[in-house]
Design a protein around this motif. Structure first.
Motif, mmCIF file in Angstrom:
data_model
loop_
_atom_site.group_PDB
_atom_site.id
_atom_site.type_symbol
_atom_site.label_atom_id
_atom_site.label_comp_id
_atom_site.label_asym_id
_atom_site.label_seq_id
_atom_site.Cartn_x
_atom_site.Cartn_y
_atom_site.Cartn_z
ATOM 1 N N ILE A 1 1.663 6.448 -1.892
ATOM 2 C CA ILE A 1 0.723 4.946 -1.573
ATOM 3 C C ILE A 1 0.137 4.679 -3.034
ATOM 4 C CG2 ILE A 1 0.124 5.790 0.655
ATOM 5 C CD1 ILE A 1 -2.684 6.886 -0.466
ATOM 6 N N CYS B 1 -6.791 9.829 2.384
ATOM 7 C CA CYS B 1 -6.534 9.981 3.834
ATOM 8 C C CYS B 1 -6.323 8.544 4.348
ATOM 9 C CB CYS B 1 -7.600 10.910 4.093
ATOM 10 S SG CYS B 1 -7.378 12.443 3.550
ATOM 11 N N ASP B 2 -7.143 7.884 4.209
ATOM 12 C CA ASP B 2 -7.304 6.549 4.987
ATOM 13 C C ASP B 2 -6.183 5.791 4.625
ATOM 14 O OD1 ASP B 2 -9.890 7.113 5.658
ATOM 15 O OD2 ASP B 2 -10.795 5.808 4.335
ATOM 16 N N ILE B 3 -5.615 5.579 3.544
ATOM 17 C CA ILE B 3 -4.232 4.781 3.456
ATOM 18 C C ILE B 3 -3.046 5.621 3.801
ATOM 19 C CG2 ILE B 3 -3.074 3.478 1.665
ATOM 20 C CD1 ILE B 3 -5.757 3.282 0.079
ATOM 21 N N LYS C 1 1.409 7.841 9.157
ATOM 22 C CA LYS C 1 0.844 8.680 10.013
ATOM 23 C C LYS C 1 1.520 9.916 10.359
ATOM 24 C CE LYS C 1 -1.471 8.831 14.438
ATOM 25 N NZ LYS C 1 -2.098 9.856 13.988
ATOM 26 N N GLN D 1 0.698 -1.349 -0.097
ATOM 27 C CA GLN D 1 -0.059 0.084 -0.130
ATOM 28 C C GLN D 1 0.789 1.261 0.106
ATOM 29 O OE1 GLN D 1 -2.840 -0.581 3.262
ATOM 30 N NE2 GLN D 1 -4.425 -0.340 1.496
ATOM 31 N N ASP E 1 -0.280 13.783 9.771
ATOM 32 C CA ASP E 1 -0.427 14.596 10.831
ATOM 33 C C ASP E 1 0.073 15.982 10.417
ATOM 34 O OD1 ASP E 1 -2.195 12.641 11.849
ATOM 35 O OD2 ASP E 1 -0.561 12.014 13.586
ATOM 36 N N SER F 1 6.858 10.078 0.389
ATOM 37 C CA SER F 1 5.957 9.084 0.847
ATOM 38 C C SER F 1 4.771 9.064 -0.015
ATOM 39 C CB SER F 1 5.542 9.395 2.415
ATOM 40 O OG SER F 1 6.313 9.944 2.983
ATOM 41 N N GLN G 1 -2.589 7.849 5.899
ATOM 42 C CA GLN G 1 -2.542 8.060 7.487
ATOM 43 C C GLN G 1 -2.198 6.455 8.193
ATOM 44 O OE1 GLN G 1 -6.224 9.140 9.378
ATOM 45 N NE2 GLN G 1 -5.076 9.986 11.201
ATOM 46 N N LYS G 2 -2.724 5.711 7.351
ATOM 47 C CA LYS G 2 -2.154 4.259 7.899
ATOM 48 C C LYS G 2 -0.635 3.972 7.585
ATOM 49 C CE LYS G 2 -3.119 -0.243 6.180
ATOM 50 N NZ LYS G 2 -4.042 -0.922 5.433
ATOM 51 N N CYS G 3 -0.332 4.593 6.300
ATOM 52 C CA CYS G 3 0.988 4.065 5.795
ATOM 53 C C CYS G 3 2.162 4.857 6.556
ATOM 54 C CB CYS G 3 1.114 3.873 4.472
ATOM 55 S SG CYS G 3 0.322 2.639 3.692
#
Length: 151
Positions: free
Chosen positions: A39, A91-93, A99, A17, A103, A37, A95-97
């Motif tokens: 994804i 945003c979901d992915i 964070k 991911q 943030d 970074s 933030q998971k990968c």
């Protein structure tokens, strides 16, 4: 059974991911590269950057980019997709990968989301110390896997 689709889907699945990758951009015959970074969403590569950054201006000038990690080289076309927080899946992915990056940067006013549509992928694979070059020509849906002869 479609060899290209099977091999390319296996490559994307193995990619995962999110990864830190080198993004190369250019403007006026000057190329620059930096770690990003990145994804993967539905076969496309996403990252974010600030509108005041050099890479943002290069992307507006020239949408052709390259991504690189380890033994993988990806050439593609990049498109701006708006503000990162406007894309829930990103945003979901992200933030998971990543964070910390999410943030720190995703909510900033100047931040923009970009998507790279891959056109060509090349990967070097070593089997029993023998080099092979695996190529995915995405535009033409062609796959090749050949021993590197180094003539």
């Amino acid at each position: 059974m479609n060899l290209f689709n099977d091999k390319y889907n296996a490559f994307l699945t193995g990619f995962g991911q999110g990864r830190k990758m080198v993004l190369s951009t250019s403007e006026n015959n000057k190329v620059s590269s930096r770690m990003m970074s990145v994804i993967l969403i539905n076969g496309e590569f996403y990252f974010q950057t600030d509108v005041t950054m050099k890479k943002y201006h290069q992307l507006k000038f020239n949408k052709n980019v390259a991504l690189c990690i380890d033994n993988i080289q990806i050439e593609g076309v990049c498109e701006e997709k708006g503000h990162p927080l406007d894309n829930d899946l990103f945003c979901d992915i992200f933030q998971k990968c990543f964070k910390g990056s999410f943030d720190a940067y995703s909510s900033l006013k100047n931040e923009r989301l970009f998507c790279v549509k891959p056109l060509f992928v090349e990967r070097w694979i070593y089997s029993n110390s023998i080099p092979y070059i695996e190529i995915f020509d995405i535009e033409n849906e062609q796959y090749s896997y050949k021993k590197y002869l180094g003539l």
